[in-house]
Design an enzyme around this catalytic site. Structure first.
Site, PDB file in Angstrom:
ATOM      1  N   ASN A 107      52.796  81.540  80.913  1.00 26.40           N
ATOM      2  CA  ASN A 107      53.570  81.974  82.074  1.00 26.40           C
ATOM      3  C   ASN A 107      54.145  83.348  81.747  1.00 26.40           C
ATOM      4  O   ASN A 107      55.083  83.457  80.958  1.00 26.40           O
ATOM      5  CB  ASN A 107      54.692  80.956  82.346  1.00 26.40           C
ATOM      6  CG  ASN A 107      55.644  81.402  83.432  1.00 26.40           C
ATOM      7  OD1 ASN A 107      55.379  82.368  84.147  1.00 26.40           O
ATOM      8  ND2 ASN A 107      56.770  80.697  83.564  1.00 26.40           N
ATOM      9  N   TRP A 108      53.560  84.367  82.356  1.00 26.96           N
ATOM     10  CA  TRP A 108      53.986  85.740  82.030  1.00 26.96           C
ATOM     11  C   TRP A 108      55.271  86.127  82.754  1.00 26.96           C
ATOM     12  O   TRP A 108      55.820  87.189  82.520  1.00 26.96           O
ATOM     13  CB  TRP A 108      52.862  86.723  82.361  1.00 26.96           C
ATOM     14  CG  TRP A 108      51.795  86.791  81.299  1.00 26.96           C
ATOM     15  CD1 TRP A 108      51.471  85.808  80.389  1.00 26.96           C
ATOM     16  CD2 TRP A 108      50.922  87.891  81.015  1.00 26.96           C
ATOM     17  NE1 TRP A 108      50.458  86.239  79.570  1.00 26.96           N
ATOM     18  CE2 TRP A 108      50.086  87.505  79.927  1.00 26.96           C
ATOM     19  CE3 TRP A 108      50.750  89.156  81.568  1.00 26.96           C
ATOM     20  CZ2 TRP A 108      49.120  88.363  79.390  1.00 26.96           C
ATOM     21  CZ3 TRP A 108      49.769  89.995  81.042  1.00 26.96           C
ATOM     22  CH2 TRP A 108      48.971  89.595  79.959  1.00 26.96           C
ATOM     23  N   LYS A 109      55.721  85.300  83.696  1.00 26.32           N
ATOM     24  CA  LYS A 109      56.938  85.598  84.462  1.00 26.32           C
ATOM     25  C   LYS A 109      56.832  87.016  85.059  1.00 26.32           C
ATOM     26  O   LYS A 109      55.734  87.419  85.437  1.00 26.32           O
ATOM     27  CB  LYS A 109      58.168  85.404  83.575  1.00 26.32           C
ATOM     28  CG  LYS A 109      58.160  84.020  82.915  1.00 26.32           C
ATOM     29  CD  LYS A 109      59.427  83.650  82.240  1.00 26.32           C
ATOM     30  CE  LYS A 109      59.279  82.258  81.622  1.00 26.32           C
ATOM     31  NZ  LYS A 109      60.506  81.770  81.029  1.00 26.32           N
ATOM     32  N   HIS A 146      59.538  75.891  88.712  1.00 25.12           N
ATOM     33  CA  HIS A 146      60.076  76.390  87.441  1.00 25.12           C
ATOM     34  C   HIS A 146      61.596  76.511  87.568  1.00 25.12           C
ATOM     35  O   HIS A 146      62.113  76.879  88.621  1.00 25.12           O
ATOM     36  CB  HIS A 146      59.441  77.754  87.111  1.00 25.12           C
ATOM     37  CG  HIS A 146      59.760  78.198  85.726  1.00 25.12           C
ATOM     38  ND1 HIS A 146      60.989  78.718  85.377  1.00 25.12           N
ATOM     39  CD2 HIS A 146      59.028  78.168  84.583  1.00 25.12           C
ATOM     40  CE1 HIS A 146      60.980  78.998  84.072  1.00 25.12           C
ATOM     41  NE2 HIS A 146      59.806  78.669  83.573  1.00 25.12           N
ATOM     42  N   GLU A 153      63.580  78.674  86.633  1.00 28.38           N
ATOM     43  CA  GLU A 153      64.072  80.000  87.040  1.00 28.38           C
ATOM     44  C   GLU A 153      63.998  80.161  88.559  1.00 28.38           C
ATOM     45  O   GLU A 153      64.781  80.913  89.145  1.00 28.38           O
ATOM     46  CB  GLU A 153      63.274  81.098  86.310  1.00 28.38           C
ATOM     47  CG  GLU A 153      63.681  81.156  84.843  1.00 28.38           C
ATOM     48  CD  GLU A 153      62.620  81.712  83.908  1.00 28.38           C
ATOM     49  OE1 GLU A 153      61.638  82.310  84.371  1.00 28.38           O
ATOM     50  OE2 GLU A 153      62.790  81.520  82.683  1.00 28.38           O
ATOM     51  N   GLU A 192      60.443  71.127  80.855  1.00 33.49           N
ATOM     52  CA  GLU A 192      61.007  72.339  80.264  1.00 33.49           C
ATOM     53  C   GLU A 192      62.531  72.253  80.288  1.00 33.49           C
ATOM     54  O   GLU A 192      63.153  72.539  81.321  1.00 33.49           O
ATOM     55  CB  GLU A 192      60.572  73.576  81.053  1.00 33.49           C
ATOM     56  CG  GLU A 192      59.081  73.803  81.078  1.00 33.49           C
ATOM     57  CD  GLU A 192      58.754  75.265  81.353  1.00 33.49           C
ATOM     58  OE1 GLU A 192      58.141  75.881  80.490  1.00 33.49           O
ATOM     59  OE2 GLU A 192      59.142  75.775  82.403  1.00 33.49           O
ATOM     60  N   GLY A 196      63.226  80.471  76.561  1.00 34.04           N
ATOM     61  CA  GLY A 196      63.536  81.835  76.140  1.00 34.04           C
ATOM     62  C   GLY A 196      64.670  81.942  75.142  1.00 34.04           C
ATOM     63  O   GLY A 196      65.177  83.035  74.897  1.00 34.04           O
ATOM     64  N   SER A 246      60.362  77.730  74.546  1.00 32.24           N
ATOM     65  CA  SER A 246      60.335  78.309  73.190  1.00 32.24           C
ATOM     66  C   SER A 246      59.216  77.763  72.314  1.00 32.24           C
ATOM     67  O   SER A 246      59.386  77.644  71.097  1.00 32.24           O
ATOM     68  CB  SER A 246      61.703  78.137  72.511  1.00 32.24           C
ATOM     69  OG  SER A 246      62.691  78.886  73.191  1.00 32.24           O
ATOM     70  N   GLY A 255      55.993  80.677  77.629  1.00 29.33           N
ATOM     71  CA  GLY A 255      56.468  81.916  78.246  1.00 29.33           C
ATOM     72  C   GLY A 255      56.253  83.101  77.317  1.00 29.33           C
ATOM     73  O   GLY A 255      55.148  83.616  77.189  1.00 29.33           O
ATOM     74  N   GLY A 256      57.306  83.498  76.630  1.00 25.90           N
ATOM     75  CA  GLY A 256      57.286  84.718  75.806  1.00 25.90           C
ATOM     76  C   GLY A 256      56.098  84.815  74.867  1.00 25.90           C
ATOM     77  O   GLY A 256      55.480  85.883  74.739  1.00 25.90           O
TER      78      GLY A 256
HETATM   79  P1  PGA Z   1      59.522  80.412  76.874  1.00 25.44           P
HETATM   80  O1  PGA Z   1      59.345  80.116  78.442  1.00 25.44           O
HETATM   81  O2  PGA Z   1      58.269  79.926  76.181  1.00 25.44           O
HETATM   82  O3  PGA Z   1      59.671  81.917  76.808  1.00 25.44           O
HETATM   83  O4  PGA Z   1      60.721  79.696  76.426  1.00 25.44           O
HETATM   84  C1  PGA Z   1      58.725  78.926  78.875  1.00 25.44           C
HETATM   85  C2  PGA Z   1      58.743  78.873  80.372  1.00 25.44           C
HETATM   86  O5  PGA Z   1      59.752  79.236  80.990  1.00 25.44           O
HETATM   87  O6  PGA Z   1      57.750  78.457  81.003  1.00 25.44           O
END
Ligand code: PGA
Length: 253
Positions: free
Chosen positions: A16-18, A99, A101, A169, A175, A214, A235-236
């Site tokens: 997930n590149w956000k 998600h 967010e 999640e 993050g 994470s 994500g990251g």
């Molecule tokens: P993260 O993000 O791996 O950077 O913690 C995961 C996500 O929000 O899908």
């Protein structure tokens, strides 16, 4: 490829590149696609920002490109939104919905998430339905009850589930570099499995439940070895081949 290639028996690793990435980053996608080759033992997806879906879909090799959200309606007066069919037309095979967010930043409810998942299915796409507790909810000891209720309310009322995945999640793990203990992940995934079976019957046994929050090359193998962890939403660490490829390699198959 516009149809999701998911096979529920295989691990599923999704990046997930956000709100990160530009056209020049197609080189990163190409490096990942080259390294992955055509590996039939795993399903891999990458969700770039919507602006990159069309170009990424042409360079993704054996991987699927997904969107990070969609609107529940097929068309209409929804300024700034994209329907599932629009995303599919430019190359998205699936989308993440719910998600945290978006639940927090765009005030999406469980019902909104269920409607979006339904819209994806209607468009012939895959859906990854995200759920997870906040730190306050975990600290109160209510995490399992809250997250299973969130899942039950976020699932569309459809029994056929080859197109559906769930991502657990924990909001506090996204993050932050913090992850729950392996026993906590195992307990949550077992509870989510029970909820899936309760809601979907036999089909609920096959739905992949990804862990997200994470995930990195150091913790991936421990997390991915847990029963009922069918993959990871990353994500990251998905933004660079050097951190995403070891996570793919860590998936048991
Ligand atoms: P993260 O993000 O791996 O950077 O913690 C995961 C996500 O929000 O899908």
């Amino acid at each position: 490829m516009m149809q999701p290639r998911s096979n529920q028996a295989r691990p599923y690793i999704v990046g997930n590149w956000k709100m990160n990435g530009a056209l020049a980053d197609i080189a990163i996608l190409a490096a990942i696609a080259d390294a992955v080759g055509s590996d039939d033992s795993i399903d891999i997806g990458i969700c770039p920002p919507a602006t990159l879906i069309a170009s990424f879909a042409m360079q993704c090799g054996a991987m699927d490109i997904g969107a990070q959200d969609c609107h529940a309606a097929t068309c209409g007066a929804h300024t700034g939104c994209l329907s599932a069919a629009m995303l599919k037309e430019v190359g998205a095979a699936f989308a993440i919905v719910g998600h945290s967010e978006r639940r927090a930043g765009q005030y999406e409810s469980d019902a909104d998430v269920a409607a979006k998942a339904h819209a994806l299915h209607a468009a012939g796409m895959g859906a990854i339905v995200c759920v997870g507790e906040t730190l306050a909810q975990r600290d109160c000891g209510d995490a399992i009850a809250i997250v299973t209720a969130q899942l039950a309310a976020s699932l569309p009322a459809l029994a056929a589930t080859d197109w559906l995945s769930v991502a657990y999640e924990p909001v506090w793990a996204i993050g932050t570099g913090r992850v729950p203990g392996l026993a906590d992940i195992a307990a949550m995934h077992a509870a989510l499995r029970a909820t899936l079976v309760e809601k979907l019957g036999e089909a609920g046994k096959g739905v992949r439940i990804l862990y997200g929050g994470s995930v990195n090359p150091d913790n991936a193998s421990g997390i991915l070895a847990i029963a009922d962890v069918g993959g990871a939403l990353v994500g990251g660490a998905s933004l660079k081949p050097e951190s995403f490829l070891p996570i793919i390699a860590a998936a048991p198959r």
